[in-house]
Design a protein around this motif. Structure first.
Motif, PDB file in Angstrom:
ATOM      1  N   PHE A  29       0.831  -1.212   0.000  1.00  0.00           N
ATOM      2  CA  PHE A  29       0.000   0.000   0.000  1.00  0.00           C
ATOM      3  C   PHE A  29       0.872   1.272   0.000  1.00  0.00           C
ATOM      4  CE2 PHE A  29      -3.055   2.782   2.600  1.00  0.00           C
ATOM      5  CZ  PHE A  29      -3.788   3.149   1.484  1.00  0.00           C
ATOM      6  N   LYS A  39       1.333  10.258   3.814  1.00  0.00           N
ATOM      7  CA  LYS A  39       0.281  10.311   4.842  1.00  0.00           C
ATOM      8  C   LYS A  39       0.688   9.532   6.094  1.00  0.00           C
ATOM      9  CE  LYS A  39      -3.507  12.275   2.902  1.00  0.00           C
ATOM     10  NZ  LYS A  39      -4.083  13.497   3.507  1.00  0.00           N
ATOM     11  N   PHE A  40       1.574   8.551   5.926  1.00  0.00           N
ATOM     12  CA  PHE A  40       1.920   7.675   7.051  1.00  0.00           C
ATOM     13  C   PHE A  40       3.301   7.963   7.649  1.00  0.00           C
ATOM     14  CE2 PHE A  40      -1.450   5.157   4.985  1.00  0.00           C
ATOM     15  CZ  PHE A  40      -2.186   4.756   6.092  1.00  0.00           C
ATOM     16  N   THR A  43       3.315   7.797  11.403  1.00  0.00           N
ATOM     17  CA  THR A  43       2.475   6.730  11.959  1.00  0.00           C
ATOM     18  C   THR A  43       3.320   5.595  12.530  1.00  0.00           C
ATOM     19  OG1 THR A  43       0.755   7.249  10.354  1.00  0.00           O
ATOM     20  CG2 THR A  43       0.654   5.060  11.346  1.00  0.00           C
ATOM     21  N   GLN A  48      -0.683   0.599  13.906  1.00  0.00           N
ATOM     22  CA  GLN A  48      -1.627   0.739  12.797  1.00  0.00           C
ATOM     23  C   GLN A  48      -2.076  -0.636  12.267  1.00  0.00           C
ATOM     24  OE1 GLN A  48      -2.847   3.633  11.967  1.00  0.00           O
ATOM     25  NE2 GLN A  48      -4.036   3.021  10.187  1.00  0.00           N
ATOM     26  N   LEU A  51      -4.923  -1.916  14.307  1.00  0.00           N
ATOM     27  CA  LEU A  51      -6.159  -1.196  13.981  1.00  0.00           C
ATOM     28  C   LEU A  51      -6.725  -1.686  12.649  1.00  0.00           C
ATOM     29  CD1 LEU A  51      -5.028   2.418  14.977  1.00  0.00           C
ATOM     30  CD2 LEU A  51      -6.728   1.015  16.169  1.00  0.00           C
ATOM     31  N   SER A  55     -10.297  -3.363  11.785  1.00  0.00           N
ATOM     32  CA  SER A  55     -11.221  -2.625  10.925  1.00  0.00           C
ATOM     33  C   SER A  55     -11.568  -3.410   9.662  1.00  0.00           C
ATOM     34  CB  SER A  55     -10.713  -1.214  10.612  1.00  0.00           C
ATOM     35  OG  SER A  55      -9.496  -1.262   9.947  1.00  0.00           O
ATOM     36  N   VAL A  59     -15.228  -3.933   8.108  1.00  0.00           N
ATOM     37  CA  VAL A  59     -15.524  -3.693   6.690  1.00  0.00           C
ATOM     38  C   VAL A  59     -16.230  -4.913   6.088  1.00  0.00           C
ATOM     39  CG1 VAL A  59     -14.354  -3.512   4.432  1.00  0.00           C
ATOM     40  CG2 VAL A  59     -13.743  -1.933   6.281  1.00  0.00           C
ATOM     41  N   SER A  79     -13.328   9.981  10.394  1.00  0.00           N
ATOM     42  CA  SER A  79     -11.910  10.308  10.613  1.00  0.00           C
ATOM     43  C   SER A  79     -11.161  10.511   9.290  1.00  0.00           C
ATOM     44  CB  SER A  79     -11.211   9.230  11.454  1.00  0.00           C
ATOM     45  OG  SER A  79     -11.134   8.006  10.768  1.00  0.00           O
ATOM     46  N   HIS A  80     -11.639   9.876   8.199  1.00  0.00           N
ATOM     47  CA  HIS A  80     -10.940   9.964   6.925  1.00  0.00           C
ATOM     48  C   HIS A  80     -11.457  11.089   6.017  1.00  0.00           C
ATOM     49  CE1 HIS A  80      -9.400   6.223   8.415  1.00  0.00           C
ATOM     50  NE2 HIS A  80      -8.666   6.006   7.354  1.00  0.00           N
ATOM     51  N   LEU A  85      -8.449  13.259   8.250  1.00  0.00           N
ATOM     52  CA  LEU A  85      -7.232  12.751   7.607  1.00  0.00           C
ATOM     53  C   LEU A  85      -7.169  13.155   6.130  1.00  0.00           C
ATOM     54  CD1 LEU A  85      -7.283   9.164   9.192  1.00  0.00           C
ATOM     55  CD2 LEU A  85      -5.530  10.906   9.618  1.00  0.00           C
ATOM     56  N   ILE A  87      -8.520  11.834   3.235  1.00  0.00           N
ATOM     57  CA  ILE A  87      -8.152  10.759   2.311  1.00  0.00           C
ATOM     58  C   ILE A  87      -9.013  10.880   1.059  1.00  0.00           C
ATOM     59  CG2 ILE A  87      -7.935   8.258   2.016  1.00  0.00           C
ATOM     60  CD1 ILE A  87      -6.114   9.561   4.281  1.00  0.00           C
ATOM     61  N   PHE A  91      -7.809   7.084  -3.478  1.00  0.00           N
ATOM     62  CA  PHE A  91      -6.858   6.235  -2.749  1.00  0.00           C
ATOM     63  C   PHE A  91      -7.472   4.894  -2.321  1.00  0.00           C
ATOM     64  CE2 PHE A  91      -4.468  10.245  -1.341  1.00  0.00           C
ATOM     65  CZ  PHE A  91      -3.519  10.081  -2.341  1.00  0.00           C
ATOM     66  N   TYR A  92      -8.787   4.834  -2.251  1.00  0.00           N
ATOM     67  CA  TYR A  92      -9.418   3.595  -1.762  1.00  0.00           C
ATOM     68  C   TYR A  92      -9.262   2.432  -2.746  1.00  0.00           C
ATOM     69  CZ  TYR A  92     -11.089   6.385   2.051  1.00  0.00           C
ATOM     70  OH  TYR A  92     -11.110   7.199   3.149  1.00  0.00           O
ATOM     71  N   TRP A  95      -6.008   0.994  -1.796  1.00  0.00           N
ATOM     72  CA  TRP A  95      -6.155   0.269  -0.523  1.00  0.00           C
ATOM     73  C   TRP A  95      -6.720  -1.129  -0.806  1.00  0.00           C
ATOM     74  CZ3 TRP A  95      -9.949  -2.062   2.417  1.00  0.00           C
ATOM     75  CH2 TRP A  95      -9.695  -2.207   3.792  1.00  0.00           C
ATOM     76  N   ILE A 129     -17.401   4.959   2.958  1.00  0.00           N
ATOM     77  CA  ILE A 129     -16.352   5.810   3.548  1.00  0.00           C
ATOM     78  C   ILE A 129     -15.972   6.931   2.569  1.00  0.00           C
ATOM     79  CG2 ILE A 129     -13.952   5.856   4.376  1.00  0.00           C
ATOM     80  CD1 ILE A 129     -14.416   2.881   5.287  1.00  0.00           C
TER      81      ILE A 129
HETATM   82  C1  HEM Z   1     -11.731   0.998   3.781  1.00  0.00           C
HETATM   83  C2  HEM Z   1     -10.483   1.422   3.882  1.00  0.00           C
HETATM   84  C3  HEM Z   1      -9.830   1.884   5.163  1.00  0.00           C
HETATM   85  C4  HEM Z   1     -10.027   1.467   6.448  1.00  0.00           C
HETATM   86  C5  HEM Z   1     -10.960   0.370   6.932  1.00  0.00           C
HETATM   87  C6  HEM Z   1      -9.159   2.272   7.291  1.00  0.00           C
HETATM   88  C7  HEM Z   1      -9.065   2.146   8.675  1.00  0.00           C
HETATM   89  C8  HEM Z   1      -8.358   3.001   9.491  1.00  0.00           C
HETATM   90  C9  HEM Z   1      -8.394   2.994  10.939  1.00  0.00           C
HETATM   91  C10 HEM Z   1      -9.233   2.046  11.796  1.00  0.00           C
HETATM   92  C11 HEM Z   1      -7.567   3.964  11.371  1.00  0.00           C
HETATM   93  C12 HEM Z   1      -7.273   4.361  12.813  1.00  0.00           C
HETATM   94  C13 HEM Z   1      -8.424   5.043  13.493  1.00  0.00           C
HETATM   95  C14 HEM Z   1      -9.004   6.194  12.704  1.00  0.00           C
HETATM   96  O1  HEM Z   1      -8.326   7.213  12.514  1.00  0.00           O
HETATM   97  O2  HEM Z   1     -10.147   6.040  12.267  1.00  0.00           O
HETATM   98  C15 HEM Z   1      -6.995   4.602  10.205  1.00  0.00           C
HETATM   99  C16 HEM Z   1      -6.096   5.624  10.236  1.00  0.00           C
HETATM  100  C17 HEM Z   1      -5.485   6.147   9.120  1.00  0.00           C
HETATM  101  N1  HEM Z   1      -5.753   5.849   7.811  1.00  0.00           N
HETATM  102 FE1  HEM Z   1      -7.121   4.539   7.166  1.00  0.00          FE
HETATM  103  N2  HEM Z   1      -8.451   3.149   6.511  1.00  0.00           N
HETATM  104  C18 HEM Z   1      -8.830   2.938   5.212  1.00  0.00           C
HETATM  105  C19 HEM Z   1      -8.350   3.593   4.110  1.00  0.00           C
HETATM  106  C20 HEM Z   1      -7.330   4.494   4.117  1.00  0.00           C
HETATM  107  C21 HEM Z   1      -6.725   5.040   2.936  1.00  0.00           C
HETATM  108  C22 HEM Z   1      -7.139   4.754   1.489  1.00  0.00           C
HETATM  109  C23 HEM Z   1      -5.724   5.866   3.345  1.00  0.00           C
HETATM  110  C24 HEM Z   1      -4.846   6.630   2.388  1.00  0.00           C
HETATM  111  C25 HEM Z   1      -3.655   7.096   2.626  1.00  0.00           C
HETATM  112  C26 HEM Z   1      -5.703   5.841   4.816  1.00  0.00           C
HETATM  113  C27 HEM Z   1      -4.866   6.550   5.634  1.00  0.00           C
HETATM  114  C28 HEM Z   1      -4.926   6.579   7.011  1.00  0.00           C
HETATM  115  C29 HEM Z   1      -4.066   7.425   7.852  1.00  0.00           C
HETATM  116  C30 HEM Z   1      -2.994   8.393   7.351  1.00  0.00           C
HETATM  117  C31 HEM Z   1      -4.418   7.156   9.172  1.00  0.00           C
HETATM  118  C32 HEM Z   1      -3.831   7.803  10.433  1.00  0.00           C
HETATM  119  C33 HEM Z   1      -2.600   7.064  10.870  1.00  0.00           C
HETATM  120  C34 HEM Z   1      -2.019   7.660  12.131  1.00  0.00           C
HETATM  121  O3  HEM Z   1      -2.680   7.581  13.182  1.00  0.00           O
HETATM  122  O4  HEM Z   1      -0.915   8.192  12.047  1.00  0.00           O
HETATM  123  N3  HEM Z   1      -6.690   4.994   5.230  1.00  0.00           N
HETATM  124  N4  HEM Z   1      -7.484   3.992   9.074  1.00  0.00           N
END
Ligand code: HEM
Length: 133
Positions: A29, A39-40, A43, A48, A51, A55, A59, A79-80, A85, A87, A91-92, A95, A129
């Motif tokens: 990814f 973005k990460f 992190t 992560q 989490l 998650s 899903v 959150s996204h 965040l 997003i 980007f999905y 993912w 989302i």
């Molecule tokens: C269905 C798809 C996805 C799921 C289920 C998912 C799930 C999560 C969860 C559970 C968290 C931590 C809690 C929160 O902030 O809600 C999180 C954080 C995050 N997600 Fe996703 N995510 C998805 C897609 C994406 C995509 C496409 C990106 C693109 C870059 C992304 C970037 C991030 C970032 C940057 C964080 C924060 C990390 C940190 O705490 O430093 N996510 N995601």
């Protein structure tokens, strides 16, 4: 859809039981787009991974109108979003393909039918989302 969800739950169980599955997902990814890697940067990827493992279960259960999954996916949608965040919806797709690639390498029973079910099941929560962006 019920059969797809059962197939995906079993496939996910087999994949996650094998070591290296979650780190492999993040390798694929983060390498898929420089903007994603950015973005990460701050992190804790180990945290992560935990989490993510949880998650993905949410899903998978989301299309069945599961209440806990609805809440969990609703929180991720918030959150996204743009104000969070931020997003971007495109980007999905990365993912999803990264997760399916990692599954294909770790689920020893992986086949085209299982792949079709993964694509179908993941898309439902992803649409929800991404629409919240
Ligand atoms: C269905 C798809 C996805 C799921 C289920 C998912 C799930 C999560 C969860 C559970 C968290 C931590 C809690 C929160 O902030 O809600 C999180 C954080 C995050 N997600 Fe996703 N995510 C998805 C897609 C994406 C995509 C496409 C990106 C693109 C870059 C992304 C970037 C991030 C970032 C940057 C964080 C924060 C990390 C940190 O705490 O430093 N996510 N995601």
């Amino acid at each position: 859809m019920k059969d797809d969800i059962s197939r995906v739950r079993l496939s996910y169980g087999r994949a996650i039981a094998k070591s290296g599955f979650l780190p492999r997902f993040y390798d694929i990814f983060l390498a898929s787009d420089r903007a994603i890697a950015r973005k990460f940067v701050n992190t804790d990827l180990e945290k992560q991974q935990g989490l993510l493992a949880m998650s993905v279960n949410m899903v998978i259960l989301f299309p069945q109108e599961n209440k806990i999954a609805k809440n969990a996916v609703g929180r991720i949608r918030k959150s996204h979003c743009r104000e969070g965040l931020d997003i971007e919806p495109h980007f999905y797709g990365l993912w999803k393909s990264s997760l399916i690639q990692a599954v294909s390498e770790h689920d020893m029973e992986y086949n085209p039918q299982i792949e079709g079910s993964w694509r179908k099941v993941l898309q439902i929560a992803i649409d929800h989302i991404a629409e919240g962006h």
